[in-house]
Scaffold this active site. Structure first.
Site, PDB file in Angstrom:
ATOM      1  N   TYR A  81       3.288   5.509   5.220  1.00  0.00           N
ATOM      2  CA  TYR A  81       2.338   5.897   4.126  1.00  0.00           C
ATOM      3  C   TYR A  81       1.270   6.765   4.113  1.00  0.00           C
ATOM      4  O   TYR A  81       0.550   6.651   4.600  1.00  0.00           O
ATOM      5  CB  TYR A  81       2.083   4.472   3.684  1.00  0.00           C
TER       6      TYR A  81
ATOM      7  N   ASP B  36      -0.246  -5.215   3.589  1.00  0.00           N
ATOM      8  CA  ASP B  36       1.127  -4.700   4.131  1.00  0.00           C
ATOM      9  C   ASP B  36       1.056  -3.128   4.068  1.00  0.00           C
ATOM     10  O   ASP B  36       1.000  -2.344   2.828  1.00  0.00           O
ATOM     11  CB  ASP B  36       2.671  -4.846   3.339  1.00  0.00           C
TER      12      ASP B  36
ATOM     13  N   TYR C  35       9.691  -6.737  -0.726  1.00  0.00           N
ATOM     14  CA  TYR C  35       8.888  -5.002  -1.123  1.00  0.00           C
ATOM     15  C   TYR C  35       9.135  -4.956  -3.051  1.00  0.00           C
ATOM     16  O   TYR C  35      10.926  -4.740  -3.391  1.00  0.00           O
ATOM     17  CB  TYR C  35       9.011  -4.270  -0.393  1.00  0.00           C
TER      18      TYR C  35
ATOM     19  N   THR D 138       0.531  -1.426   0.312  1.00  0.00           N
ATOM     20  CA  THR D 138      -0.153  -0.161  -0.191  1.00  0.00           C
ATOM     21  C   THR D 138       1.172   1.036   0.056  1.00  0.00           C
ATOM     22  O   THR D 138       0.146   1.589   0.203  1.00  0.00           O
ATOM     23  CB  THR D 138      -0.853   0.077   0.862  1.00  0.00           C
ATOM     24  N   TRP D 139       2.573   1.181  -0.111  1.00  0.00           N
ATOM     25  CA  TRP D 139       3.328   2.399  -0.415  1.00  0.00           C
ATOM     26  C   TRP D 139       2.371   3.263  -1.160  1.00  0.00           C
ATOM     27  O   TRP D 139       2.536   2.304  -2.768  1.00  0.00           O
ATOM     28  CB  TRP D 139       3.927   2.522  -1.330  1.00  0.00           C
TER      29      TRP D 139
ATOM     30  N   GLN E 103      11.563  -7.633   6.507  1.00  0.00           N
ATOM     31  CA  GLN E 103      10.530  -7.215   4.642  1.00  0.00           C
ATOM     32  C   GLN E 103      11.818  -6.067   3.727  1.00  0.00           C
ATOM     33  O   GLN E 103      12.258  -5.495   4.466  1.00  0.00           O
ATOM     34  CB  GLN E 103       9.718  -6.328   5.065  1.00  0.00           C
TER      35      GLN E 103
END
Length: 286
Positions: free
Chosen positions: A61, A56, A199, A27-28, A171
């Site tokens: 963010y 995530d 990611y 969801t960046w 991560q």
């Protein structure tokens, strides 16, 4: 909680025994533009329908806007989701970690995170942060905890502090173009039974348009993004992957990467274009 993987989404086991689907949703940069909110909510819900039930997010963010959007998307479906959040290093003191977690829970509209990660190393001692994370587990606010952007030296230090052995994942930035973790980080993770999470599996879109990736994808009848995702999932089957999508259509395209059949010829072509590291590479971030 345990979120079972769908038949087409392989399962990855965490050290504590919980099972997470390998391919999940990132969801960046989601939640930043109100005009795109409806599409982004629909994208996350389409992912849940397709079995991409790991989501995530992070307090960083959009300054919490991503968490709020995720909260809207999972409303009424919380028990389907394996929810991952992150604390900023500047907030990762003993009390700050607890406060940040509770703030994230409020924005997400839930009473628990399934995993809570330290986003990267900061000025607060790891012992303080781990102590806070362990307290959050005892409280029931999180199901477990992990780290992000930790290199091998960081992980060795982590295991030296009380409770550090309870780390569930690390991560990191890992994709075709950034294979550094394969040299030492991935072997460390396997030796200690701590799975990595990737990611930016398509390198923030920078992989798209690479001539070899385009050609192999065309030969297989898939998109470059699907091929890049399929490569990560096939090469490292004990890896979780968080990939972002802004529309339901994009989410379903990502999910279709699970069905991509990579033959030996495709692997050889990609290996030549994106060779594995032969020496240690400092961990990259983006």
């Amino acid at each position: 909680m345990t979120t079972p993987a769908t038949p087409t989404n392989p399962a990855v086991s965490l050290p504590d025994g919980r099972v997470v689907p390998a391919l999940g949703q990132g969801t960046w940069n989601i939640g930043d533009d109100p005009r795109r909110r409806a599409d982004e909510v629909a994208a996350l819900r389409a992912g849940l329908d397709a079995g991409l039930t790991m989501i995530d997010t992070a307090e960083m963010y959009g300054g919490g806007r991503s968490e709020s959007l995720v909260g809207e998307a999972i409303a009424g479906r919380r028990d389907e989701v394996f929810l991952v959040g992150k604390v900023l290093p500047g907030n990762a003191s003993r009390q700050g970690t607890v406060d940040a977690c509770h703030a994230s829970l409020r924005r997400l509209g839930t009473d628990r995170l399934d995993l809570y990660l330290l986003h990267w190393r900061g000025r607060h001692p790891l012992a303080e942060t781990v102590g806070a994370l362990e307290a959050l587990v005892a409280e029931g606010a999180i199901g477990g905890w992990g780290v992000s952007n930790f290199d091998v030296d960081d992980l060795h230090e982590l295991l030296s502090v009380p409770g550090g052995e309870n780390v569930q994942t690390n991560q990191v930035l890992y994709n075709l173009a950034r294979r550094g973790p394969e040299f030492d980080l991935l072997p460390w993770a396997r030796e200690h039974g701590v799975p990595l999470t990737s990611y930016s599996p398509v390198d923030g879109g920078e992989l798209l348009g690479h001539p070899v990736l385009e050609q192999v994808a065309s030969d297989l009848g898939v998109s470059s993004a699907q091929l890049a995702l399929a490569w990560v999932l096939r090469l490292v089957p004990d890896l979780m992957v968080a990939v972002k999508a802004g529309t339901a259509e994009h989410t379903l395209e990502n999910a279709a990467a699970l069905a991509v059949d990579l033959d030996d010829q495709a692997f050889v072509q990609l290996e030549r274009a994106f060779p594995a590291p032969t020496t240690a590479v400092p961990l990259e971030m983006r």
